[in-house]
Design a protein around this motif. Structure first.
Motif, PDB file in Angstrom:
ATOM      1  N   PHE A  54       3.374   2.569   4.005  1.00  0.00           N
ATOM      2  CA  PHE A  54       4.275   1.832   3.117  1.00  0.00           C
ATOM      3  C   PHE A  54       5.398   1.178   3.918  1.00  0.00           C
ATOM      4  O   PHE A  54       5.730   0.004   3.733  1.00  0.00           O
ATOM      5  N   SER A  55       5.981   1.949   4.831  1.00  0.00           N
ATOM      6  CA  SER A  55       7.064   1.429   5.668  1.00  0.00           C
ATOM      7  C   SER A  55       6.592   0.267   6.541  1.00  0.00           C
ATOM      8  O   SER A  55       7.289  -0.743   6.692  1.00  0.00           O
ATOM      9  N   GLN A  56       5.412   0.399   7.094  1.00  0.00           N
ATOM     10  CA  GLN A  56       4.856  -0.671   7.927  1.00  0.00           C
ATOM     11  C   GLN A  56       4.624  -1.948   7.122  1.00  0.00           C
ATOM     12  O   GLN A  56       4.878  -3.057   7.603  1.00  0.00           O
TER      13      GLN A  56
ATOM     14  N   VAL B 183       0.841  -1.201   0.000  1.00  0.00           N
ATOM     15  CA  VAL B 183       0.000   0.000   0.000  1.00  0.00           C
ATOM     16  C   VAL B 183       0.877   1.253   0.000  1.00  0.00           C
ATOM     17  O   VAL B 183       1.837   1.353   0.764  1.00  0.00           O
ATOM     18  N   HIS B 184       0.531   2.233  -0.845  1.00  0.00           N
ATOM     19  CA  HIS B 184       1.315   3.452  -1.016  1.00  0.00           C
ATOM     20  C   HIS B 184       0.581   4.695  -0.502  1.00  0.00           C
ATOM     21  O   HIS B 184       0.922   5.802  -0.903  1.00  0.00           O
TER      22      HIS B 184
ATOM     23  N   VAL C 184       7.237  -7.665   5.643  1.00  0.00           N
ATOM     24  CA  VAL C 184       7.997  -8.516   4.720  1.00  0.00           C
ATOM     25  C   VAL C 184       9.361  -8.849   5.310  1.00  0.00           C
ATOM     26  O   VAL C 184       9.812 -10.004   5.279  1.00  0.00           O
ATOM     27  N   TRP C 185      10.037  -7.836   5.882  1.00  0.00           N
ATOM     28  CA  TRP C 185      11.364  -8.101   6.455  1.00  0.00           C
ATOM     29  C   TRP C 185      11.267  -9.054   7.643  1.00  0.00           C
ATOM     30  O   TRP C 185      12.153  -9.904   7.838  1.00  0.00           O
TER      31      TRP C 185
END
Length: 394
Positions: free
Chosen positions: A306-308, A299-300, A313-314
């Motif tokens: 976006f960071s969340q 989501v942008h 993923v990380w």
């Protein structure tokens, strides 16, 4: 009408990217990977140069170490791993991306690919009913479109195999592109190679220029492409998954442990991966129209969201990482997003087991006419891209 994906700077049917620019980056032997190789089977915008993952893995990866790309796109990291004899896994939510990654890991031959295409095209039991409408009648000659529809029907419903994975990618890469004076390399009327033309703009363009779709020998084109991309490839080990890398349950089912994660997540502001590939999505079973909603992607809406999303993923990649694993991320933003890409990616890594060790400036995206440059307003400077090196916390 906007001919391109998202913004200005993209002239319809006049893309500035060289056909095989994948080998322009990297000093660790990427130039030894032949320019006409499998990695070039189906270019599109969401790709980074082969030299980037190749150089990382060539210099640092040990024998038999597994490689992961949670945003595999067209499978460039997986192909770099294949070229170096390393096993790999690619994950992507896009059906097109998953299909291309699967093809980069297919162990098959031109003989098997062409043989499968012959059998499908000769079998009248497969559905060859074609999409209708002005766009489709101008995009493809009628017999070509029926042949493509027959291939689509067969490859969607039959059991998958390395040959069918490869044949799928061969057709995807030939679905649209420029017409040339010699033997045709694409099935379509004059079009871009890297993204699907939007119907209204394309129809107007073709009519204004009196362009008609070419009469293409479908099997001949498949045979030439199969030999171009699959002759002489070394054996691959690995697989591709179509799935959302934000989903922890997807990673819970993965048994491998990865020593290297080399990836490039969506650049902030680039949202149109699925509609930009709508013809290729149709061939894989999607609708014969452009779909702008319903895509599964990061989501942008804001840098914080976006960071969340990336943080999840990380965390998921850490759950399948081997002791001492390294993760290398190439990241940037498109030119009209006034966001510091370094800070955005650093924020996404907060509260994860990944410790940032080095942030290196990659060449700006106008070098080689790569990825984010194509989505940049031509009056803006190209966005700086960065390589972020991290290590799993002990």
């Amino acid at each position: 009408s906007n001919p391109g994906a998202t913004g200005g700077g993209v002239a319809l049917f006049q893309e500035s990217r060289p056909q095989h620019d994948d080998l322009r980056e990297g000093r660790a032997g990427a130039s030894r990977v032949k320019a006409g190789s499998l990695n070039a089977i189906c270019p599109y915008f969401t790709m980074f140069p082969l030299g980037f993952p190749y150089a990382v893995l060539k210099r640092r990866a040990g024998k038999r170490q597994w490689v992961l790309d949670p945003f595999s796109r067209r499978g460039t990291t997986n192909y770099a791993a294949r070229s170096l004899g390393l096993p790999s896994l690619g994950v992507d939510s896009s059906p097109v991306a998953a299909a291309l990654t699967r093809a980069k890991l297919a162990n098959t031959s031109p003989h098997d690919i062409v043989g499968l295409a012959k059998r499908i095209l000769a079998d009248e039991s497969w559905d060859d009913s074609a999409p209708r409408g002005e766009f489709w009648s101008l995009a493809y000659e009628s017999r070509v479109l029926r042949s493509l529809s027959r291939l689509r029907s067969a490859l969607r419903t039959r059991r998958t195999s390395p040959a069918s994975d490869a044949l799928t990618a061969v057709v995807l890469g030939a679905l649209h592109g420029p017409m040339n004076k010699g033997a045709p390399w694409y099935f379509s009327n004059q079009s871009p190679r890297t993204y699907s033309p939007k119907p209204n703009y394309a129809v107007g363009y073709w009519r204004r220029n009196a362009f008609l779709p070419p009469k293409v020998d479908v099997l001949d084109l498949i045979e030439r492409r199969a030999h171009r991309y699959y002759a002489g490839e070394n054996r691959a080990e690995g697989r591709a998954l179509q799935g959302d890398s934000r989903d922890p349950t997807l990673f819970a089912a993965i048994e491998e442990r990865f020593s290297w994660i080399v990836t490039s997540p969506p650049y902030y502001g680039m949202r149109t991966y699925v509609p930009d590939q709508w013809i290729r999505s149709w061939f894989l079973g999607g609708p014969p129209t452009v779909e702008y909603h319903g895509a599964v992607q990061v989501v942008h809406r804001s840098p914080a969201i976006f960071s969340q999303e990336l943080r999840q993923v990380w965390l998921n990649t850490a759950s399948v990482a081997a002791d001492g694993a390294r993760m290398v991320i190439r990241f940037g933003t498109i030119g009209d997003r006034l966001i510091d890409a370094r800070e955005l990616i650093r924020e996404s890594l907060h509260d994860t087991p990944w410790i940032v060790q080095t942030v290196r400036g990659a060449r700006t995206s106008d070098a080689g006419k790569r990825q984010a440059w194509q989505f940049t307003n031509p009056s803006s400077d190209a966005s700086q891209e960065f390589d972020v090196w991290t290590k799993l916390h002990a």
